[in-house]
Enzyme design. Structure first.
Site, PDB file in Angstrom:
ATOM      1  N   GLY A  12       7.793 -17.084  10.682  1.00 27.87           N
ATOM      2  CA  GLY A  12       7.076 -16.019   9.682  1.00 27.87           C
ATOM      3  C   GLY A  12       6.583 -15.743   9.163  1.00 27.87           C
ATOM      4  N   HIS A  13       6.186 -16.852   8.122  1.00 26.57           N
ATOM      5  CA  HIS A  13       5.099 -17.200   6.575  1.00 26.57           C
ATOM      6  C   HIS A  13       3.804 -17.796   7.924  1.00 26.57           C
ATOM      7  CE1 HIS A  13       3.062 -17.763   3.507  1.00 26.57           C
ATOM      8  NE2 HIS A  13       2.392 -18.536   3.824  1.00 26.57           N
ATOM      9  N   HIS A  69      10.017  -7.406   0.606  1.00 21.56           N
ATOM     10  CA  HIS A  69       9.574  -7.627   2.684  1.00 21.56           C
ATOM     11  C   HIS A  69      10.167  -6.924   3.198  1.00 21.56           C
ATOM     12  CE1 HIS A  69       9.341 -12.052   0.390  1.00 21.56           C
ATOM     13  NE2 HIS A  69       8.607 -11.627   0.462  1.00 21.56           N
ATOM     14  N   ARG A 121      15.254  -8.751   0.731  1.00 17.84           N
ATOM     15  CA  ARG A 121      16.181  -9.858  -0.481  1.00 17.84           C
ATOM     16  C   ARG A 121      15.994  -8.441  -1.746  1.00 17.84           C
ATOM     17  NH1 ARG A 121      12.890 -13.307   1.208  1.00 17.84           N
ATOM     18  NH2 ARG A 121      13.344 -15.601   1.003  1.00 17.84           N
ATOM     19  N   HIS A 144      14.151 -11.057   6.442  1.00 19.14           N
ATOM     20  CA  HIS A 144      15.646 -11.224   5.420  1.00 19.14           C
ATOM     21  C   HIS A 144      15.430 -10.569   4.155  1.00 19.14           C
ATOM     22  CE1 HIS A 144      16.585 -14.907   3.464  1.00 19.14           C
ATOM     23  NE2 HIS A 144      16.822 -14.317   1.863  1.00 19.14           N
ATOM     24  N   GLU A 185      18.758 -12.051   7.873  1.00 20.87           N
ATOM     25  CA  GLU A 185      19.219 -12.916   6.864  1.00 20.87           C
ATOM     26  C   GLU A 185      19.340 -12.825   5.256  1.00 20.87           C
ATOM     27  OE1 GLU A 185      16.560 -16.503   8.725  1.00 20.87           O
ATOM     28  OE2 GLU A 185      15.831 -16.120   7.167  1.00 20.87           O
ATOM     29  N   ARG A 242       0.894  -1.414  -0.021  1.00 19.93           N
ATOM     30  CA  ARG A 242      -0.222  -0.103   0.006  1.00 19.93           C
ATOM     31  C   ARG A 242       1.115   1.262  -0.066  1.00 19.93           C
ATOM     32  NH1 ARG A 242      -5.292  -0.183   1.325  1.00 19.93           N
ATOM     33  NH2 ARG A 242      -6.926  -1.368  -0.127  1.00 19.93           N
ATOM     34  N   HIS A 290      12.037 -22.267   8.618  1.00 17.35           N
ATOM     35  CA  HIS A 290      10.909 -22.718   6.928  1.00 17.35           C
ATOM     36  C   HIS A 290       9.838 -23.325   7.644  1.00 17.35           C
ATOM     37  CE1 HIS A 290      10.970 -21.125   2.897  1.00 17.35           C
ATOM     38  NE2 HIS A 290      10.358 -22.266   3.118  1.00 17.35           N
TER      39      HIS A 290
HETATM   40  C1  LIG Z   1      15.496 -18.714   5.095  1.00 15.43           C
HETATM   41  C2  LIG Z   1      14.589 -18.881   4.924  1.00 15.43           C
HETATM   42  O1  LIG Z   1      13.388 -19.646   5.230  1.00 15.43           O
HETATM   43  C3  LIG Z   1      13.210 -17.403   5.489  1.00 15.43           C
HETATM   44  O2  LIG Z   1      14.120 -16.217   5.494  1.00 15.43           O
HETATM   45  C4  LIG Z   1      12.854 -17.151   5.037  1.00 15.43           C
HETATM   46  O3  LIG Z   1      12.769 -17.008   3.439  1.00 15.43           O
HETATM   47  C5  LIG Z   1      11.721 -15.616   5.122  1.00 15.43           C
HETATM   48  O4  LIG Z   1      10.579 -15.763   4.793  1.00 15.43           O
HETATM   49  P1  LIG Z   1       9.529 -15.469   3.107  1.00 15.43           P
HETATM   50  O5  LIG Z   1      10.363 -16.478   1.764  1.00 15.43           O
HETATM   51  O6  LIG Z   1       8.211 -16.237   3.218  1.00 15.43           O
HETATM   52  O7  LIG Z   1      10.093 -14.370   3.036  1.00 15.43           O
HETATM   53  N1  LIG Z   2      14.768 -18.594   8.634  1.00 16.28           N
HETATM   54  C1  LIG Z   2      13.433 -18.600   8.298  1.00 16.28           C
HETATM   55  C2  LIG Z   2      12.682 -17.684   8.734  1.00 16.28           C
HETATM   56  O1  LIG Z   2      12.886 -16.729   9.126  1.00 16.28           O
HETATM   57  C3  LIG Z   2      10.949 -17.666   8.877  1.00 16.28           C
HETATM   58  O2  LIG Z   2      10.354 -18.435   7.464  1.00 16.28           O
HETATM   59  P1  LIG Z   2       8.540 -19.016   7.237  1.00 16.28           P
HETATM   60  O3  LIG Z   2       8.382 -19.390   8.673  1.00 16.28           O
HETATM   61  O4  LIG Z   2       8.710 -17.607   7.034  1.00 16.28           O
HETATM   62  O5  LIG Z   2       8.502 -20.225   6.434  1.00 16.28           O
END
Ligand SMILES: CC(=O)[C@@H](O)[C@H](O)COP(=O)(O)O
Ligand SMILES: NCC(=O)COP(=O)(O)O
Length: 241
Positions: A217-218, A50, A45, A43, A74, A18, A195
């Site tokens: 996170g996800h 993100h 990129r 993380h 990361e 947004r 992950h």
């Molecule tokens: C290394 C790892 O597994 C995570 O950093 C993941 O890639 C981050 O989450 P997203 O891919 O959902 O941004």
């Molecule tokens: N290092 C893994 C991370 O930060 C989160 O991974 P995810 O829970 O988003 O798959």
């Protein structure tokens, strides 16, 4: 107890969709730490879809008020990532072998192949006092080399663990993860994991006591939506009388 570092990438993704600062990543980090989480992970990129590089600076500022908490950054160690990490100086940096356009991380380092590139990068980060973690597939044979190139910890890539959790063949996969964690510990490394970990699978992974930290996170974001959705829809309905 295994530490929880909450990955706020999906908060960044929602915010960026947004173009204004809502949801506010620093606010969400503050709430997370106030609730007792040990750390915050981002993380960034190269396309910054993100977390952004600016988020790294903003979160480092916030973490100054939480002396017992840690910031974990990361990512793939390209020039831009490294210059930000070396300036921000997070507590921990997890190096991930992502391609620039990768949807999400999907494999660990081939340390035997990439060791000449990794050694000086790890050394530079450690000179700054940053703990260095290598994102690794669960292969016990590769852990000693991760130690040899200078890593302090490995992070086990847990997609396979999570996607097979509770299904046929899971026990063999779970054993491979535990053997890899033990091999890392035997080599003198700490062990992180992450992950696709979620509320259903994380406890079993950590039960054996080998995992120092999980970053999640996800699923955590989706679970927060699941757990809060009904309440919020009801709250809106109550406003529209
Ligand atoms: C290394 C790892 O597994 C995570 O950093 C993941 O890639 C981050 O989450 P997203 O891919 O959902 O941004
Ligand atoms: N290092 C893994 C991370 O930060 C989160 O991974 P995810 O829970 O988003 O798959």
């Amino acid at each position: 107890m295994t530490h929880l570092s909450v990955n706020l990438n999906k908060i960044g993704l929602l915010r960026n969709s947004r173009g204004r600062n809502y949801p506010n990543m620093v606010e969400m980090a503050k709430r997370t730490l106030d609730l007792g989480a040990f750390g915050i992970t981002i993380h960034p990129r190269p396309d910054q879809r993100h977390a952004t590089y600016q988020d790294a600076y903003d979160l480092k500022e916030l973490l100054k008020h939480y002396p017992d908490a840690e910031l974990n950054i990361e990512g793939f160690p390209d020039e831009q990532f490294l210059s930000v990490v070396l300036e921000v100086v997070p507590h921990q940096c997890t190096l991930v072998p992502d391609d620039p356009n990768q949807l999400t991380s999907d494999h660990g380092w081939n340390v035997a192949r990439d060791q000449d590139a990794l050694r000086p990068i790890i050394a530079k980060l450690k000179e700054k006092g940053i703990r260095v973690v290598l994102f690794m597939d669960p292969d016990a044979d590769n852990m000693a080399l991760a130690k040899e190139v200078g890593a302090d910890r490995v992070e086990l890539y847990t997609e396979e663990y999570a996607s097979h959790y509770g299904k046929n063949g899971f026990d063999t996969i779970a054993e491979r993860y535990q053997e890899s964690a033990q091999a890392a510990l035997d080599a003198g490394l700490g062990v992180n994991a992450g992950h696709d970990l979620d509320l259903t699978n994380v406890e079993d992974l950590c039960r054996a006591g080998r995992i120092t930290e999980v970053s999640i996170g996800h699923a955590l974001t989706v679970e927060a939506l699941d757990l809060g959705w009904d309440q919020v829809v009801k709250a809106y309905l109550s406003k529209l009388v």
